[in-house]
Design a protein around this motif. Sequence first.
Motif, short mmCIF file in Angstrom:
data_model
loop_
_atom_site.label_atom_id
_atom_site.label_comp_id
_atom_site.label_asym_id
_atom_site.label_seq_id
_atom_site.Cartn_x
_atom_site.Cartn_y
_atom_site.Cartn_z
N LYS A 1 39.71 46.41 40.55
CA LYS A 1 40.04 44.98 40.45
C LYS A 1 38.77 44.14 40.38
N MET B 1 37.17 44.61 36.94
CA MET B 1 37.90 43.92 35.87
C MET B 1 37.71 42.40 35.95
N ASP B 2 37.61 41.87 37.15
CA ASP B 2 37.40 40.42 37.30
C ASP B 2 36.05 39.97 36.73
N GLU C 1 41.69 39.02 30.07
CA GLU C 1 43.08 38.55 30.20
C GLU C 1 43.89 38.70 28.92
N TYR D 1 44.10 41.50 27.09
CA TYR D 1 44.64 42.86 26.95
C TYR D 1 46.08 43.01 27.44
N PRO D 2 46.46 42.43 28.57
CA PRO D 2 47.89 42.53 28.95
C PRO D 2 48.81 41.83 27.95
N ILE D 3 48.36 40.76 27.36
CA ILE D 3 49.18 40.05 26.37
C ILE D 3 49.35 40.90 25.12
N SER E 1 49.17 44.17 24.99
CA SER E 1 50.03 45.30 25.36
C SER E 1 51.49 44.89 25.37
N LEU E 2 51.80 43.72 25.89
CA LEU E 2 53.17 43.24 25.92
C LEU E 2 53.70 43.01 24.51
#
Length: 63
Positions: free
Chosen positions: A6, A9-10, A16, A18-20, A22-23
Amino acid sequence: MLKFVKNYMDSMDGIEVYPIISLLIFFGFFVVLFLWVFTAKKEYIESVSNLPLELDNQNQSEL
């Protein structure tokens, strides 16, 4: 271990997004799969669903 990841990654810039991404890939895949299921021809679905049975009958006749 999770705290190390964590904190690592911070410290990264632009992480931020990458999760978008992936979704969007996940959602897009299932939308395409959903459309393919509803537009597939019934004859094709029936022929593919009978393949395991046809192969089983073929193997038994060869014995």
